[in-house]
Design a protein around this motif. Structure first.
Motif, PDB file in Angstrom:
ATOM      1  N   ILE A  91      59.520-117.882 -63.662  1.00  0.00           N
ATOM      2  CA  ILE A  91      59.626-118.333 -62.465  1.00  0.00           C
ATOM      3  C   ILE A  91      59.899-117.604 -61.618  1.00  0.00           C
ATOM      4  N   LEU A  92      60.212-116.654 -60.603  1.00  0.00           N
ATOM      5  CA  LEU A  92      60.546-116.165 -59.571  1.00  0.00           C
ATOM      6  C   LEU A  92      59.948-115.983 -58.317  1.00  0.00           C
ATOM      7  N   GLY A  93      60.745-116.178 -57.592  1.00  0.00           N
ATOM      8  CA  GLY A  93      60.338-116.806 -56.805  1.00  0.00           C
ATOM      9  C   GLY A  93      61.607-117.069 -55.575  1.00  0.00           C
ATOM     10  N   GLU A  94      61.388-116.926 -53.678  1.00  0.00           N
ATOM     11  CA  GLU A  94      62.901-117.459 -53.476  1.00  0.00           C
ATOM     12  C   GLU A  94      63.028-118.852 -53.626  1.00  0.00           C
ATOM     13  N   SER A  95      64.125-119.585 -52.798  1.00  0.00           N
ATOM     14  CA  SER A  95      64.830-120.866 -52.742  1.00  0.00           C
ATOM     15  C   SER A  95      63.309-121.068 -51.678  1.00  0.00           C
ATOM     16  N   GLY A  96      62.657-122.535 -52.306  1.00  0.00           N
ATOM     17  CA  GLY A  96      61.976-122.934 -50.653  1.00  0.00           C
ATOM     18  C   GLY A  96      60.714-123.252 -51.480  1.00  0.00           C
ATOM     19  N   PHE A 148      60.252-117.766 -41.894  1.00  0.00           N
ATOM     20  CA  PHE A 148      60.802-118.678 -42.681  1.00  0.00           C
ATOM     21  C   PHE A 148      61.697-118.397 -44.348  1.00  0.00           C
ATOM     22  N   PRO A 149      62.922-118.513 -43.710  1.00  0.00           N
ATOM     23  CA  PRO A 149      63.848-118.135 -45.291  1.00  0.00           C
ATOM     24  C   PRO A 149      63.892-118.813 -45.969  1.00  0.00           C
ATOM     25  N   GLY A 150      63.561-120.067 -45.769  1.00  0.00           N
ATOM     26  CA  GLY A 150      63.744-121.164 -46.877  1.00  0.00           C
ATOM     27  C   GLY A 150      62.397-121.940 -47.007  1.00  0.00           C
ATOM     28  N   ASN A 151      61.326-121.190 -46.846  1.00  0.00           N
ATOM     29  CA  ASN A 151      59.479-121.122 -47.388  1.00  0.00           C
ATOM     30  C   ASN A 151      59.523-122.298 -47.114  1.00  0.00           C
ATOM     31  N   VAL A 152      58.487-123.556 -48.123  1.00  0.00           N
ATOM     32  CA  VAL A 152      57.936-124.543 -47.350  1.00  0.00           C
ATOM     33  C   VAL A 152      58.893-125.787 -47.613  1.00  0.00           C
ATOM     34  N   ARG A 153      59.635-125.597 -48.140  1.00  0.00           N
ATOM     35  CA  ARG A 153      60.917-127.026 -48.327  1.00  0.00           C
ATOM     36  C   ARG A 153      61.430-126.477 -46.271  1.00  0.00           C
ATOM     37  N   GLU A 154      62.004-125.438 -46.207  1.00  0.00           N
ATOM     38  CA  GLU A 154      62.328-125.309 -44.574  1.00  0.00           C
ATOM     39  C   GLU A 154      60.968-125.705 -43.549  1.00  0.00           C
ATOM     40  N   LEU A 155      59.465-125.100 -43.800  1.00  0.00           N
ATOM     41  CA  LEU A 155      58.585-126.055 -43.453  1.00  0.00           C
ATOM     42  C   LEU A 155      58.661-127.490 -43.129  1.00  0.00           C
ATOM     43  N   GLU A 156      59.225-128.423 -44.003  1.00  0.00           N
ATOM     44  CA  GLU A 156      58.635-129.445 -44.286  1.00  0.00           C
ATOM     45  C   GLU A 156      60.378-130.236 -43.541  1.00  0.00           C
ATOM     46  N   ASN A 157      61.247-129.623 -43.566  1.00  0.00           N
ATOM     47  CA  ASN A 157      62.016-129.779 -42.936  1.00  0.00           C
ATOM     48  C   ASN A 157      62.420-129.632 -41.542  1.00  0.00           C
ATOM     49  N   ILE A 158      61.503-128.480 -41.053  1.00  0.00           N
ATOM     50  CA  ILE A 158      61.394-128.221 -39.418  1.00  0.00           C
ATOM     51  C   ILE A 158      60.843-129.557 -39.443  1.00  0.00           C
ATOM     52  N   LEU A 159      59.405-129.750 -39.539  1.00  0.00           N
ATOM     53  CA  LEU A 159      58.564-130.720 -39.445  1.00  0.00           C
ATOM     54  C   LEU A 159      58.560-132.341 -38.851  1.00  0.00           C
ATOM     55  N   GLU A 160      59.872-132.239 -40.605  1.00  0.00           N
ATOM     56  CA  GLU A 160      60.206-133.861 -39.978  1.00  0.00           C
ATOM     57  C   GLU A 160      61.496-134.181 -38.560  1.00  0.00           C
ATOM     58  N   ILE A 205      75.366-124.819 -41.445  1.00  0.00           N
ATOM     59  CA  ILE A 205      74.718-125.244 -42.287  1.00  0.00           C
ATOM     60  C   ILE A 205      73.117-123.989 -42.367  1.00  0.00           C
ATOM     61  N   HIS A 206      72.859-124.250 -41.879  1.00  0.00           N
ATOM     62  CA  HIS A 206      71.366-123.381 -41.780  1.00  0.00           C
ATOM     63  C   HIS A 206      70.877-121.999 -41.657  1.00  0.00           C
ATOM     64  N   LYS A 207      72.745-121.165 -41.156  1.00  0.00           N
ATOM     65  CA  LYS A 207      72.421-120.150 -41.042  1.00  0.00           C
ATOM     66  C   LYS A 207      73.536-119.839 -43.050  1.00  0.00           C
ATOM     67  N   ALA A 208      74.121-120.697 -43.148  1.00  0.00           N
ATOM     68  CA  ALA A 208      74.681-120.408 -44.371  1.00  0.00           C
ATOM     69  C   ALA A 208      73.751-120.091 -45.706  1.00  0.00           C
ATOM     70  N   LEU A 209      73.006-121.371 -45.452  1.00  0.00           N
ATOM     71  CA  LEU A 209      72.230-121.653 -46.484  1.00  0.00           C
ATOM     72  C   LEU A 209      70.874-120.275 -46.622  1.00  0.00           C
ATOM     73  N   GLU A 210      70.565-119.790 -45.464  1.00  0.00           N
ATOM     74  CA  GLU A 210      69.895-119.093 -45.084  1.00  0.00           C
ATOM     75  C   GLU A 210      70.425-117.426 -45.497  1.00  0.00           C
ATOM     76  N   ASP A 211      72.049-117.285 -45.900  1.00  0.00           N
ATOM     77  CA  ASP A 211      72.875-115.561 -45.556  1.00  0.00           C
ATOM     78  C   ASP A 211      72.533-116.164 -47.240  1.00  0.00           C
ATOM     79  N   ASN A 212      72.942-117.077 -48.164  1.00  0.00           N
ATOM     80  CA  ASN A 212      72.391-117.363 -49.389  1.00  0.00           C
ATOM     81  C   ASN A 212      71.400-117.997 -50.328  1.00  0.00           C
ATOM     82  N   ARG A 213      70.410-117.176 -49.192  1.00  0.00           N
ATOM     83  CA  ARG A 213      69.280-117.258 -49.829  1.00  0.00           C
ATOM     84  C   ARG A 213      68.883-118.362 -50.959  1.00  0.00           C
ATOM     85  N   TRP A 214      69.368-119.876 -50.218  1.00  0.00           N
ATOM     86  CA  TRP A 214      69.873-121.744 -50.019  1.00  0.00           C
ATOM     87  C   TRP A 214      70.434-122.382 -51.707  1.00  0.00           C
TER      88      TRP A 214
END
Length: 460
Positions: A167-172, A354-366, A425-434
């Protein structure tokens, strides 16, 4: 097992045919046999079978041809390939052609029985319904976009096989949820689903974690302990971030997958295991294999079927449905009514990458749910990172937007420091693809400290 189940055995060796007839007959199946492709095609034209075994090399052709024909013309008949011992390349070729699984000569009766059990369950209408995904993951596979439609169709197809899936895909994006869905829609749904983050296990403990250990095999081994392979036996082992495995462990993992057995640390004998391997990573595993950082033979063994999970930016049309589902779940958890998104807020989300994809969307909405006043979430409540990588925060009381990297805080100092931490923390996670391990290293803190901060700040 029902007496009316039937199987077709195709092999030009009389001994193999007799062994399979005897073993499968004892399991309650009615058996027909064929010594070549021509006989097999005649049998398939006259009868319907619940299972088929075919040898790779037949007098009048290749067993791969028969696998492909059965997959095309008799899709409800699982077919297993009989291969020479250690011939992994041909086994992988059979799986790609549509084989359900493979068995090596000399045939291991215990492995054969497990294979038959799972194959017959593929067409068992009484198989238990899959359990619903955990609430926090339930939104990951929502969406009516073409990309999600293709993904769900592919999941339904690969669930009917025992072939390893990469299964290939970006983090999140929800790779673990995809793996869990494959497990729950397949013949192993009643068995365990064991996820493991390969990047979170210390290298010196990896062999013990995967294969188990015997009491006294090393300092601290006070009792026998089963490994992850034993825990997943009868079900699915999901290797997340498989690219993080060190090369010595890759050799041992390859052998366990090929031989379908493991040797616990300190044990003198191997233990048979019956697992389906699903793996995932956000890295380009093919590139790593080409550079020598990942073993070619393991790459080809786990990458029989490649399944790409699309990033959120490729399916922004799913945003309204996703945001509604996530907000409804979060609001229910907090015992409040589900808020609505303003048009401006929805437009802001649609324009964000959304570099963090659906996981990031969930964090933003929370976070927005906690920050919003009233029943409407506005664009400013989202605190979306800007193009320069910094979040924008609304100062308490006046509604004015400030960059959190202004020289002086405009508001309570603890809140200002929290925003600085969150942004870094957000920037470090995005820089390192979560990848949390690498993000922690970039931030100069331990992995445990990062996990604490993520929980404290509500980032995950």
């Amino acid at each position: 097992m029902s007496e009316n189940r039937s199987a077709l055995v195709v092999d030009d060796e009389r001994d193999i045919r007799e062994l399979l007839v005897l073993t499968l007959g004892r399991m309650g199946l009615r058996i027909d046999t064929a010594a070549n492709l021509g006989d097999a095609r005649e049998q398939l034209a006259r009868n319907r079978y619940d299972l088929c075994f075919t040898d790779m090399r037949l007098p009048d052709g290749n067993g791969i041809e028969l696998v492909a024909e059965i997959a095309r013309d008799h899709p409800r008949t699982p077919v297993a390939m009989i291969t020479a011992f250690g011939n992994v390349e041909l086994a992988v070729e059979a799986l790609k052609a549509g084989a359900f699984d493979f068995v090596s000569k000399p045939v291991d009766i215990a492995v054969l029985r497990g294979l038959v059990k799972h194959a017959l369950e593929l067409n068992n209408a009484e198989r238990p319904a899959p359990a619903p995904p955990p609430p926090e993951q339930a939104s990951r596979l929502l969406g009516q976009s073409p990309a999600m439609g293709v993904l769900r169709e592919t999941i339904a197809k690969v669930a009917r096989s025992q072939a390893p899936v990469y299964i290939l895909g970006e983090s999140g994006v929800g790779k673990e949820l995809v793996a869990r869905t494959i497990h729950e829609q397949g013949a192993r749904a009643a068995g365990p689903f064991i996820p493991v983050n390969c990047g979170a296990i210390p290298a010196e403990l990896m062999e013990s974690e995967f294969f188990g250990h015997r009491k006294g095999s090393f300092t601290g081994a006070h009792a026998d302990k089963p490994g992850l392979f034993q825990a997943a036996s009868g079900g699915t082992l999901f290797l997340d971030e498989v690219a993080e495995l060190p090369l010595p462990m890759q050799v041992k993992l390859l052998r366990a997958i090929q031989e379908k057995s493991v040797r616990p640390v300190g044990a003198s004998a191997e233990i048979p295991v019956d697992v389906r391997i699903l793996s995932a990573t956000h890295k380009d595993l093919g590139e790593l294999a080409a550079d020598g950082r990942f073993r070619h033979d393991l790459y080809y063994r786990i990458n029989v079927i490649e399944l790409r999970v699309p990033p959120l930016r490729e399916r922004t049309g799913d945003l309204p449905q996703l945001t509604q589902a996530i907000l409804a779940r979060l609001a229910a958890q907090h015992g409040r009514d589900t808020p609505a998104l303003s048009d401006a807020a929805m437009a802001a989300l649609a324009g964000y990458g959304f570099p963090g994809n659906v996981r990031e969307l969930e964090n933003i909405l929370e976070r927005a749910l906690a920050m919003a006043d009233g029943d409407i979430i506005n664009a400013d409540d989202l605190y979306l990172p800007q193009a320069n990588g910094h979040a924008r925060a609304t100062a308490a009381g006046n509604g004015v937007v400030h960059d959190i990297n202004d020289d002086a805080p405009d508001g309570p100092l603890p809140s200002y420091i929290e925003q600085l931490e969150r942004s870094a923390i957000h920037k470090a996670l995005e820089d390192n693809r979560w990848n949390k391990t690498k993000a922690a290293a970039q931030l100069g803190i331990t992995f445990r400290a990062l996990r604490y901060k993520l929980k404290k700040l509500g980032i995950e």
